[in-house]
Design a protein around this motif. Sequence first.
Motif, PDB file in Angstrom:
ATOM      1  N   GLU A 227       7.292 -25.357  27.439  1.00  0.00           N
ATOM      2  CA  GLU A 227       9.259 -25.309  26.616  1.00  0.00           C
ATOM      3  C   GLU A 227       9.621 -25.657  26.680  1.00  0.00           C
ATOM      4  N   LYS A 228       9.597 -27.306  26.719  1.00  0.00           N
ATOM      5  CA  LYS A 228      10.115 -28.539  25.834  1.00  0.00           C
ATOM      6  C   LYS A 228       9.743 -28.111  24.493  1.00  0.00           C
ATOM      7  N   ALA A 229       8.248 -28.291  24.255  1.00  0.00           N
ATOM      8  CA  ALA A 229       7.440 -28.407  23.001  1.00  0.00           C
ATOM      9  C   ALA A 229       8.158 -26.675  21.917  1.00  0.00           C
ATOM     10  N   ARG A 230       8.231 -25.811  22.985  1.00  0.00           N
ATOM     11  CA  ARG A 230       8.893 -24.428  22.066  1.00  0.00           C
ATOM     12  C   ARG A 230       9.934 -24.215  21.938  1.00  0.00           C
ATOM     13  N   ALA A 231      11.070 -25.284  22.738  1.00  0.00           N
ATOM     14  CA  ALA A 231      12.307 -24.784  22.701  1.00  0.00           C
ATOM     15  C   ALA A 231      12.792 -25.077  21.219  1.00  0.00           C
ATOM     16  N   TYR A 232      12.088 -27.267  20.944  1.00  0.00           N
ATOM     17  CA  TYR A 232      12.151 -27.405  20.072  1.00  0.00           C
ATOM     18  C   TYR A 232      11.935 -27.010  18.825  1.00  0.00           C
ATOM     19  N   ALA A 233      10.731 -26.800  19.100  1.00  0.00           N
ATOM     20  CA  ALA A 233      10.528 -25.700  17.640  1.00  0.00           C
ATOM     21  C   ALA A 233      10.664 -24.782  16.829  1.00  0.00           C
ATOM     22  N   GLU A 234      12.250 -24.349  18.446  1.00  0.00           N
ATOM     23  CA  GLU A 234      12.956 -22.627  18.239  1.00  0.00           C
ATOM     24  C   GLU A 234      14.050 -23.822  17.435  1.00  0.00           C
ATOM     25  N   GLU A 235      14.747 -25.152  17.917  1.00  0.00           N
ATOM     26  CA  GLU A 235      15.401 -25.913  17.562  1.00  0.00           C
ATOM     27  C   GLU A 235      15.431 -26.125  15.336  1.00  0.00           C
ATOM     28  N   VAL A 236      14.165 -26.470  15.380  1.00  0.00           N
ATOM     29  CA  VAL A 236      13.878 -27.165  14.053  1.00  0.00           C
ATOM     30  C   VAL A 236      13.624 -25.673  13.467  1.00  0.00           C
ATOM     31  N   LYS A 237      13.470 -24.687  12.974  1.00  0.00           N
ATOM     32  CA  LYS A 237      13.964 -23.045  12.126  1.00  0.00           C
ATOM     33  C   LYS A 237      12.314 -22.969  12.469  1.00  0.00           C
ATOM     34  N   SER A 238      11.823 -22.948  13.249  1.00  0.00           N
ATOM     35  CA  SER A 238       9.980 -22.694  13.242  1.00  0.00           C
ATOM     36  C   SER A 238       9.838 -21.205  13.001  1.00  0.00           C
ATOM     37  N   GLU A 239       8.662 -20.367  12.628  1.00  0.00           N
ATOM     38  CA  GLU A 239       8.542 -19.646  12.361  1.00  0.00           C
ATOM     39  C   GLU A 239       7.663 -18.886  13.175  1.00  0.00           C
ATOM     40  N   GLY A 240       6.355 -20.077  13.586  1.00  0.00           N
ATOM     41  CA  GLY A 240       5.182 -20.132  14.647  1.00  0.00           C
ATOM     42  C   GLY A 240       4.958 -21.209  15.159  1.00  0.00           C
ATOM     43  N   PHE A 241       4.523 -21.636  16.434  1.00  0.00           N
ATOM     44  CA  PHE A 241       4.666 -22.434  16.955  1.00  0.00           C
ATOM     45  C   PHE A 241       3.223 -21.907  18.086  1.00  0.00           C
ATOM     46  N   LEU A 242       2.449 -22.936  17.039  1.00  0.00           N
ATOM     47  CA  LEU A 242       0.615 -22.781  18.629  1.00  0.00           C
ATOM     48  C   LEU A 242       0.653 -23.665  18.694  1.00  0.00           C
ATOM     49  N   VAL A 243      -0.140 -23.772  20.225  1.00  0.00           N
ATOM     50  CA  VAL A 243      -1.171 -24.905  21.156  1.00  0.00           C
ATOM     51  C   VAL A 243      -2.497 -24.228  21.156  1.00  0.00           C
ATOM     52  N   TRP A 244      -3.365 -25.042  20.750  1.00  0.00           N
ATOM     53  CA  TRP A 244      -5.201 -24.698  21.224  1.00  0.00           C
ATOM     54  C   TRP A 244      -5.353 -25.157  22.356  1.00  0.00           C
ATOM     55  N   GLN A 245      -5.836 -25.682  23.255  1.00  0.00           N
ATOM     56  CA  GLN A 245      -6.407 -27.047  23.762  1.00  0.00           C
ATOM     57  C   GLN A 245      -7.538 -25.992  24.268  1.00  0.00           C
ATOM     58  N   GLY A 246      -8.992 -27.163  24.687  1.00  0.00           N
ATOM     59  CA  GLY A 246      -9.733 -26.578  25.506  1.00  0.00           C
ATOM     60  C   GLY A 246     -10.782 -25.461  26.026  1.00  0.00           C
ATOM     61  N   GLY A 247     -11.242 -24.717  24.551  1.00  0.00           N
ATOM     62  CA  GLY A 247     -11.907 -23.936  23.881  1.00  0.00           C
ATOM     63  C   GLY A 247     -10.732 -22.262  24.451  1.00  0.00           C
ATOM     64  N   ALA A 248      -9.184 -22.545  24.682  1.00  0.00           N
ATOM     65  CA  ALA A 248      -8.658 -20.704  24.153  1.00  0.00           C
ATOM     66  C   ALA A 248      -7.203 -21.702  23.799  1.00  0.00           C
ATOM     67  N   LEU A 249      -6.830 -20.448  23.462  1.00  0.00           N
ATOM     68  CA  LEU A 249      -5.103 -20.408  23.493  1.00  0.00           C
ATOM     69  C   LEU A 249      -3.873 -20.868  24.489  1.00  0.00           C
ATOM     70  N   GLN A 250      -3.028 -22.041  24.287  1.00  0.00           N
ATOM     71  CA  GLN A 250      -2.313 -22.265  25.669  1.00  0.00           C
ATOM     72  C   GLN A 250      -1.283 -22.417  25.485  1.00  0.00           C
ATOM     73  N   HIS A 251      -0.622 -21.584  23.837  1.00  0.00           N
ATOM     74  CA  HIS A 251       0.630 -20.918  23.733  1.00  0.00           C
ATOM     75  C   HIS A 251       0.820 -20.644  22.170  1.00  0.00           C
ATOM     76  N   ALA A 252       1.495 -19.452  22.083  1.00  0.00           N
ATOM     77  CA  ALA A 252       1.712 -18.922  21.047  1.00  0.00           C
ATOM     78  C   ALA A 252       3.030 -18.531  20.941  1.00  0.00           C
ATOM     79  N   SER A 253       4.295 -18.677  20.077  1.00  0.00           N
ATOM     80  CA  SER A 253       5.103 -18.106  19.662  1.00  0.00           C
ATOM     81  C   SER A 253       5.995 -17.899  18.359  1.00  0.00           C
ATOM     82  N   TYR A 254       6.349 -17.208  18.233  1.00  0.00           N
ATOM     83  CA  TYR A 254       6.843 -16.553  17.331  1.00  0.00           C
ATOM     84  C   TYR A 254       7.866 -16.346  17.213  1.00  0.00           C
ATOM     85  N   PHE A 255       8.274 -16.282  15.795  1.00  0.00           N
ATOM     86  CA  PHE A 255      10.641 -16.685  15.515  1.00  0.00           C
ATOM     87  C   PHE A 255      10.504 -16.288  13.848  1.00  0.00           C
TER      88      PHE A 255
END
Length: 422
Positions: free
Chosen positions: A80-108
């Motif tokens: 959530e900290k990472a997602r909030a920072y991604a949104e703060e810096v005007k991101s249009e997308g933020f994705l995290v993949w780890q260990g064989g699967a998508l752990q998080h994906a946010s689009y703005f």
Amino acid sequence: MIRTLARMVGFGLLALLLAAVALWLANWQYMDRYMRLAVSQFRGESQKADWYEPVDPVPGAPFMPLPVAATPTIDRAYLEKARAYAEEVKSEGFLVWQGGALQHASYFCGHQREDLFASKSMAKMVVGIVIGRAVALGHIKSIDQPVSDFLTEWKGTDKEGPTIRHFLQNSSGISRFRYNDFKPWSLTMREYLSSHHEDILINETRRDYEPGTEYDYSMITSDVLAIVIERATGQRYADFLGRELLKPIDAAGGTVYVNRPGGLAHAGCCLMLPAESFVRLGILLARDGVWEGRRLLPEGWVAETVTPSPANPHWGLHMWIGRPCVERLRWFPERSQKVGVLHSECYLADDLFLFDGSGNQAMWIVPSRDLVVLRFGPPPTRRPGEPGEFDNSRLPNTIIRGMDAAATTARVAASLSVREPG
């Protein structure tokens, strides 16, 4: 006397105006692109990359969503900290993949999962991978081949000697790049916007320094590699990229700028793909060029890709390297970029490497953690050094700390379960 002088000045200004109009009409497509670019930059809309035409379709696999993690491996608070920072810096997308699967994906900002995004100079990292694929398939014998084996127009000239390795290391010796030279007649602008930029690359570039002795981050360098790919494989750049790299990793395709219909693609920028297609490329590299048991890149290619080049320890074979630690890292030599991109702390993984593009498009890859993190969208500030600028180390380090926190929680839980009476 004054009237005569005024008349002469008036005629002179009229002549200049007519000459400008004639020049515009003679180069209408170039000047149209130049003005579209200028307006897009002025409005802050250059990230959309829809001001340019034509484009080539890049074939790929049908869109297939990455699997989503059933059990998170990253602490939710850190995600959530990472997602909030991604949104703060005007991101249009933020994705995290780890260990064989998508752990998080946010689009703005209205961006959708299958939408294309403008990767900017992340496309340079892609052409490096494409060269590796061409080597694996035998189209290129070795990256120590002279580029003139493919650009035969350079045979017998002082541009004959530089190798593909020199070009991958941004140390080709060919035409030092002037990134911030926006004059319409400059080599920088004409190579970017001309409808025949291959002629400029082949005939107007010059030998400026001894190959291997300087680092020169350059659109010219990467775009020459598109010619190498097309002549080595006998295929258009977009077709080879899509059929031989994207499709084998089940990545959806997109588009890439070409200078004219049927002309040459730009490999130094201007590749548009869905976010998950880039993540799949990151996974391929994190797993040493092997996809589901099939080797797509030569054995040892990834290790060589992230080996520091002689002229810049942060740059390998068209790839950024996370070490050594610096607070600010310039993409370009100081003559073109006075202030580098902020890194508020060292990366927390020694083996981290990354795709990095203008406007803070970035994808961090950590093989030891089986981790890929992608951020894309417009930059929060116009340039590095301004208040609120993007911090290049914050997102990957937050995720790595979240992995460590989740692992600690799991260990504590396992320990308590063992101690509980039967």
